[in-house]
Every structure is written in structure tokens, then in C-alpha cells.
Motif scaffolding. Structure first.
Motif, PDB file in Angstrom:
ATOM      1  N   ARG A  36       7.890  -1.083   9.409  1.00  0.00           N
ATOM      2  CA  ARG A  36       7.625  -1.442   8.015  1.00  0.00           C
ATOM      3  C   ARG A  36       7.354  -2.942   7.862  1.00  0.00           C
ATOM      4  O   ARG A  36       6.383  -3.350   7.215  1.00  0.00           O
ATOM      5  CB  ARG A  36       8.810  -1.039   7.141  1.00  0.00           C
ATOM      6  CG  ARG A  36       8.604  -1.300   5.656  1.00  0.00           C
ATOM      7  CD  ARG A  36       9.735  -0.741   4.823  1.00  0.00           C
ATOM      8  NE  ARG A  36      11.012  -1.393   5.099  1.00  0.00           N
ATOM      9  CZ  ARG A  36      12.014  -0.826   5.734  1.00  0.00           C
ATOM     10  NH1 ARG A  36      11.900   0.418   6.187  1.00  0.00           N
ATOM     11  NH2 ARG A  36      13.142  -1.472   5.933  1.00  0.00           N
ATOM     12  N   ASN A 259       5.631   4.707   4.277  1.00  0.00           N
ATOM     13  CA  ASN A 259       5.589   3.429   3.574  1.00  0.00           C
ATOM     14  C   ASN A 259       4.196   2.887   3.305  1.00  0.00           C
ATOM     15  O   ASN A 259       4.040   1.998   2.467  1.00  0.00           O
ATOM     16  CB  ASN A 259       6.385   2.382   4.363  1.00  0.00           C
ATOM     17  CG  ASN A 259       7.874   2.589   4.258  1.00  0.00           C
ATOM     18  OD1 ASN A 259       8.511   2.136   3.314  1.00  0.00           O
ATOM     19  ND2 ASN A 259       8.432   3.286   5.230  1.00  0.00           N
ATOM     20  N   LYS A 347       4.723   0.863   0.098  1.00  0.00           N
ATOM     21  CA  LYS A 347       5.733   1.480  -0.754  1.00  0.00           C
ATOM     22  C   LYS A 347       6.852   0.480  -1.022  1.00  0.00           C
ATOM     23  O   LYS A 347       7.361  -0.163  -0.104  1.00  0.00           O
ATOM     24  CB  LYS A 347       6.312   2.713  -0.059  1.00  0.00           C
ATOM     25  CG  LYS A 347       7.554   3.287  -0.723  1.00  0.00           C
ATOM     26  CD  LYS A 347       8.152   4.406   0.112  1.00  0.00           C
ATOM     27  CE  LYS A 347       9.471   4.886  -0.471  1.00  0.00           C
ATOM     28  NZ  LYS A 347      10.059   5.972   0.326  1.00  0.00           N
ATOM     29  N   ASP A 384      13.305  -2.700  -1.778  1.00  0.00           N
ATOM     30  CA  ASP A 384      13.521  -1.278  -2.053  1.00  0.00           C
ATOM     31  C   ASP A 384      13.972  -0.985  -3.482  1.00  0.00           C
ATOM     32  O   ASP A 384      14.264   0.156  -3.825  1.00  0.00           O
ATOM     33  CB  ASP A 384      14.537  -0.684  -1.072  1.00  0.00           C
ATOM     34  CG  ASP A 384      15.891  -1.383  -1.130  1.00  0.00           C
ATOM     35  OD1 ASP A 384      16.036  -2.355  -1.903  1.00  0.00           O
ATOM     36  OD2 ASP A 384      16.798  -0.961  -0.398  1.00  0.00           O
TER      37      ASP A 384
END
Length: 636
Positions: A36, A259, A347, A384
């Protein structure tokens, strides 16, 4: 010049332990975090104004440990750290150092190379700058990216080190200025260079391989060139002592799909993991293969490609445009979440608690540099969630905008949900059972009729349950009530047991609807309502109460016939079964009704149509959530 390792002394300052906060952040999700963070950094380094797709390659190698740059010297540093800390009372530290020492002494090791292309590379590798190379290797807690960038190199640059048994990573770049640079880095643990003089020789725990004068990079490192030669602009990350195991490629693919779905779908990113290439043309295939692990990504992809997806857009206070795509499908068990994405296609998080009864999935895209920058200020270090309290300039406005955005999303979803049905019940296979058993009945008579009955009784039908499902009753007019004595106080109603609306004359109405005493006014009369029995009082059909914003509700139902005057009572029902009328601040008509306005009784109207949808909006005096019921009263 000879390349060598250098671990600067701490100058009698802080001693770095094994549980470094930056490293511990990614413990337990090491390979996922690596994929990520690396892909996000590569997307942030995309060439401005270029339509070229950013490409990221993951490739694994098995090499002899002796081929690690500066191997002998680095192994000796680990040994010194082990010798020093093994005398301390720290079980975790000794465990980590024992594993590191064992791994570095093995004959072979694993290296993971991650390379990006169609990016800018890392700038200013040999200068005293807070950008580019130094932001990655030397600047801690000083993320330099702005606008719609991720804000790295912040805490995410620690992710590669968690994937190394001995916390060893090498960087290499070819940048737009055609500069080449390479350097090794260890984010390890403090240790003394001289065990007999630990106070004066204690290191910071951060080490560099390259030019020891200023801990600078060098033009090239031969061991890296032997693994892979770079000829295009971009950056390479080499993780030595790679510890992700045999399923690493599958884990990386899952994380990339989860993601970076939007970035890949929009041709902003392609990722190759070993020999598997994930781009716009192969995205659907990989989502199909891996969807058991990434069910959410699979449904978000359906939002992107299904023709029935609805798209809402909104200018958000001049900062940029919100684009919300929502798929509603009552036949599928969608995840009831909204994917929030950065403009780069990464994401951020999934927003839930939008609706518990509508089956939907959605994607929110934030278009515009200022809009992304405003909400980026609320992101946590892990990217997040949004926390308005983290906003650096205006916490109150951040909280207001955050709530407003969520309310708008909820409104859009509820608007779509209004057109879906939750009342149908389908019993899979029942029609087939009835048909087959019926055929047998014609042949075998009573015996097979009994078999059919047994089969039907063995099927359990579970009706669909909706929490706090609104209910409603229509109280038709009974005509004028009579007082026992028209010129004295008396109980209204023929038997004194019926609920009533006291009409004082003209258009004025008494608000209370129960047994009451009162003098009859000249020209006035009583409207009596029977709650139970008869054909006058019936249940309303298709009653729906949808919260469309903080305090606005949309009320809809179907009446059994036209009525020409009356009022609607909105009540909330508690757990004890008692109902209380809700105070209405304002009301406005939408369809199937006229003369809607608030009153002391709730909502008054001059007419409502029967056998078709009646719809109006109300605003409550507060924004709390209630379990509501609707009662409609007809006036004489």
C-alpha cells in the motif's frame, strides 16, 4: 571511494529500542502495508501533466547473503547489538536480535525489489533539502507533500523495514535531472560500537551504507546493479532479508486490488507482481479469481461497471466536486459501504452506517486539489479515517464539513432506496416443488396430495424483518359527535368512549384526540374517530419515513380513498409501547396532497389522493433518531 556502513553516535542522547513506533505501526500487516505505502508513494511521484500510467513492479530474488552490500560489516553490527542487549532484561529485544543474527548468518537470503516507472524519481539526492531523497532517508515527522498527495514520506516509509528480518533496505533512483543515487539504510536498534565503552560509543540505531562523509548516497552500488539495471527514470526499493513467506505475491495482489481499484480502473496505475500484471485490461479477471479475499473490492468494481449504477455530483463549498456512484440491488447482499478514495485513486477507508435496510455499495471520488487538501488534513497517519480534530487550521469547520458530507451521502442512498421494495418474499424452489407434486397428484390421487402437504409444511418461510418499520393508520370520519347536553359540559361521543377532534367552528381544531369535556361552540361540532373495528379505520399502505438530512424526514404512504380535509399525526413509539406526538417545525408538500402545513396536531392538509403515493417532508424541532408511526385523521 569505498562504500561502508556508518551508524552515527547518539552524543549521550536518546537510546533507540527495538519497539520503534514507526515500525510497530505496521506489525501484523507487514506485506500489506508495504504494498500500500509503496504504490501510494509511486502514484504521488507521477509526472504532472503526463497521461502515462504509473507502473510498479514487484520481483523476488534468492541470493547468497555474502552478496548483501557491506555484508561483513553489517553482520558485525548486528552481533554487537546482540551482545549488548542480551545482557539486558528485555525478552522481546533478545528475541528479535536472535532472529536477526540467525538470518544474517544464513548462507542465502531473499531480496524483494520494488521499482516504479513513469515517475519523477527522487530529487536532490546530494543536497541539504527537505524534499525528495532526504525526505525519504533523513527527515522524520516532516512529511512534505501537499494538495492531493498522501503527505509522505511520513510514517509509511517505515513499512519496508518491517518486511526485513534485520531491518535493512536499499534505495536507488534515476531522477528527472538525470542524477543517479543509491544508498543503504538500517532502522535498527541502538548499540555501542565498543562494548567496553558503551556510554561514549552508543549509536542512534539508524545506519547508512554509502558515503560516510555526511551519510550521503553514492552514484551506484554494484550489488544492486547485478540484480537489476535501471535505464528509465524512477525509483527502486530493495528489501534484504525479505520475510513475507511463499504467499507474498498473493498477499500483494490482494492488497493492490483492495486499495488501488480506482487507480487501476482509471489507467493511473498498473502493478506487476512476479509474472502477474494487473491493469485495466486484466482487473476484472483478477477480481474474479481473488474475490473471496477481497469481496469489498469486487462489489466496488460492480459499482464502476454496472449500468444501473446511479451517479450524484455536488459542488462542495467551491473547494471541488463530490462524485458519488451508488449501486442498489435488493437481490444481492452488497456491503452497505461507501469507498472513499483520494484523487490518485487510492482507497482511504470505507464509510459505513449509512443504511441498515438498503442493499448498496458505493464509491465517493473527491475531485479538486483544494477539496482533497481540506479533507487530507483530517486523515490519520495510517490514512484510514477522518478525524476533524486533526485539522490544523479549522477544527470546527472540519467537523461541520465532515458531517455535511456524510449527510449528503446518506441522503443520496436513501433517495435510491425509496424506489426499492423490501416487502417481497421469495422461497427458492417452492414453485418447482408445487409443480412437480401437482403433476404427481393427478396420477396418484390422495397419496400424493398428502406427500405435497408434507413437503410444503417442511418449508420454513422467514419474513423479512425491518427494524423500526414505520406503521400507520387511517382514521376515517364518523360524522358529528353529540354532547349529552349542548349547553352544558358533557362527554363527547355517543357512548363517551371514542377519540375525537374538537371542531370549534370554521377551520379551528382542538389538537387533542381523546375523550374530552368542553362546551359546544356556536357553529362548531365534534369529529369522532373509532380506533378499532368497522371499515372506517384501516391500515395505511406502503408507509415509509426516510431521514434525508440531519432533521428532515420524507413521509410517504397510500390512503384507501380520497379525503378532503384532515391532519397527520407523527408519533414516536417507545419500548413500553406508549406513543408520543413529535413536534413539527415545518412541513412542505411533494406529491398527492395539497395545503400541507404544520399545526399543533402535527401536519394539516386540505386534500389527499387515495390509492396512490402521498408524499411530503417534515422538519422536526431536533435531529434525534426516532422509531416513528403515522396516523391520518379525516375531518368532517
Amino acid at each position: 571511494m569505498i562504500n561502508e556502513w556508518n551508524f552515527p553516535h547518539n552524543g549521550y542522547g536518546q537510546v533507540r529500542g527495538i519497539s520503534d513506533a514507526g515500525i510497530e505501526t505496521f506489525t501484523g500487516t507487514e506485506i500489506q502495508s508495504l504494498a500500500r505505502e509503496i504504490c501510494q508513494n509511486s502514484l504521488d511521484a507521477a509526472v504532472e501533466g503526463s497521461n502515462a500510467t504509473v507502473r510498479v513492479d514487484f520481483e523476488q530474488y534468492r541470493i547468497f547473503s555474502s552478496e548483501i552490500p557491506g555484508y561483513e560489516q553489517y553482520a558485525s553490527k548486528i552481533k554487537k547489538a546482540y551482545d549488548h542487549w542480551s545482557k539486558k532484561n528485555s525478552e522481546k529485544t533478545i528475541k528479535v536480535l536472535t532472529k536477526a543474527l540467525s538470518s544474517i548468518n544464513k548462507q542465502e537470503t531473499i531480496v524483494l525489489r520494488i521499482s516504479d516507472f513513469n515517475t519523477t524519481g527522487l530529487s536532490h539526492p546530494y543536497e541539504d533539502s527537505d524534499e525528495g531523497w532526504n525526505a525519504l532517508t533523513k527527515l522524520d515527522g516532516g512529511a512534505t507533500k501537499t494538495g492531493d498527495k498522501a503527505g509522505a514520506f511520513g510514517i509509511g516509509k517505515n513499512a519496508p523495514f518491517t518486511n526485513s528480518d534485520y531491518r535493512l533496505v536499499f534505495y536507488r533512483t534515476l531522477n528527472e535531472a538525470q542524477e543517479t543515487a543509491a544508498q543503504g539504510m538500517s532502522r535498527f536498534i541502538s548499540f555501542p560500537e565498543d562494548l567496553n565503552d558503551s556510554m561514549n560509543t552508543m549509536t542512534t540505531g539508524i545506519g547508512y551504507y554509502g558515503n560516510p562523509q555526511g551519510n550521503l548516497p553514492v552514484d551506484s552500488i554494484s550489488e544492486l546493479e547485478q540484480l537489476y539495471k535501471r535505464s528509465e527514470i524512477g525509483t527502486d526499493v530493495f528489501v534484504y532479508g525479505f520475510n513475507a513467506g511463499t504467499e507474498w505475491d498473493r498477499d500483494v495482489i490482494n492488497e493492490v486490488l483492495e486499495n488501488f481499484l480506482m487507480a487501476i480502473h482509471k489507467n493511473l496505475l498498473s502493478v506487476t507482481v512476479a509474472d502477474k500484471k494487473i491493469d485495466n485490461s486484466t482487473l476484472a479477471r483478477y477480481l474474479g479469481v481473488y474475490n473471496a479475499k477481497i469481496k469489498n473490492a469486487y462489489w466496488y468494481y460492480q459499482v464502476l461497471v454496472r449500468p444501473e449504477t446511479k451517479v450524484f455530483t455536488r459542488d462542495f463549498h467551491g473547494l471541488g466536486t463530490l462524485k458519488l456512484s451508488v449501486l442498489v440491488d435488493s437481490s444481492e447482499k452488497l456491503n452497505r459501504k461507501i469507498l472513499i478514495t483520494r484523487s490518485s485513486g487510492m482507497k482511504l477507508f470505507a464509510l459505513g452506517n449509512m443504511s441498515r435496510i438498503i442493499s448498496f455499495s458505493g464509491i465517493l471520488e473527491m475531485e479538486g486539489k483544494e477539496l482533497n487538501e481540506f479533507f487530507r488534513e483530517m486523515e490519520t497517519p495510517a490514512h484510514d479515517k477522518w478525524l476533524p480534530s486533526r485539522h490544523s487550521t479549522n477544527v470546527l469547520l472540519a467537523k461541520e464539513y465532515n458531517n455535511e458530507l456524510k449527510e449528503w451521502i446518506r441522503d443520496c442512498i436513501q433517495t435510491l432506496g425509496e424506489h426499492s421494495s423490501d416487502d417481497e418474499i421469495e422461497v427458492t424452489g417452492l414453485a418447482g416443488v408445487l409443480q412437480r407434486e401437482s403433476d404427481k397428484t393427478t396420477q396418484s390421487g390422495d397419496e400424493n396430495r398428502e406427500s405435497l402437504q408434507d413437503t410444503i409444511e417442511s418449508i420454513t418461510i422467514q419474513p423479512r424483518v425491518s427494524k423500526n418499520k414505520p406503521k400507520g393508520l387511517f382514521y376515517g370520519s364518523e360524522g358529528n359527535g353529540k354532547s349529552k347536553n349542548t349547553d352544558a359540559e358533557g362527554v363527547v361521543g355517543a357512548d363517551g368512549n371514542n377519540s375525537t377532534t374538537r371542531n370549534l367552528g370554521g377551520m379551528r381544531h382542538r389538537s387533542k384526540k381523546d375523550m374530552h369535556r368542553g362546551r359546544v361552540a356556536i357553529g362548531g361540532h365534534d369529529t369522532v374517530h373509532k380506533r378499532y373495528g368497522g371499515n372506517i379505520n384501516q391500515e395505511l399502505k406502503n408507509v415509509r419515513i426516510i431521514k434525508t438530512s440531519r432533521s428532515i424526514y420524507r413521509v410517504s404512504f397510500i390512503l384507501p380513498r380520497d379525503i378532503f380535509a384532515g391532519h397527520v399525526e407523527i408519533v414516536t413509539v417507545g419500548e413500553n409501547g406508549k406513543s408520543n406526538r413529535l413536534a413539527i417545525y415545518s412541513a412542505s408538500e411533494l406529491m398527492g396532497c395539497t395545503g400541507i402545513k404544520k399545526s399543533s396536531e402535527g401536519v394539516r392538509f386540505s386534500s389527499m389522493k387515495g390509492n396512490e403515493k402521498v408524499q411530503f417532508e417534515i422538519i422536526l424541532l431536533d435531529n434525534r433518531d426516532y422509531a416513528m408511526e403515522v396516523n391520518v385523521y379525516e375531518h368532517n
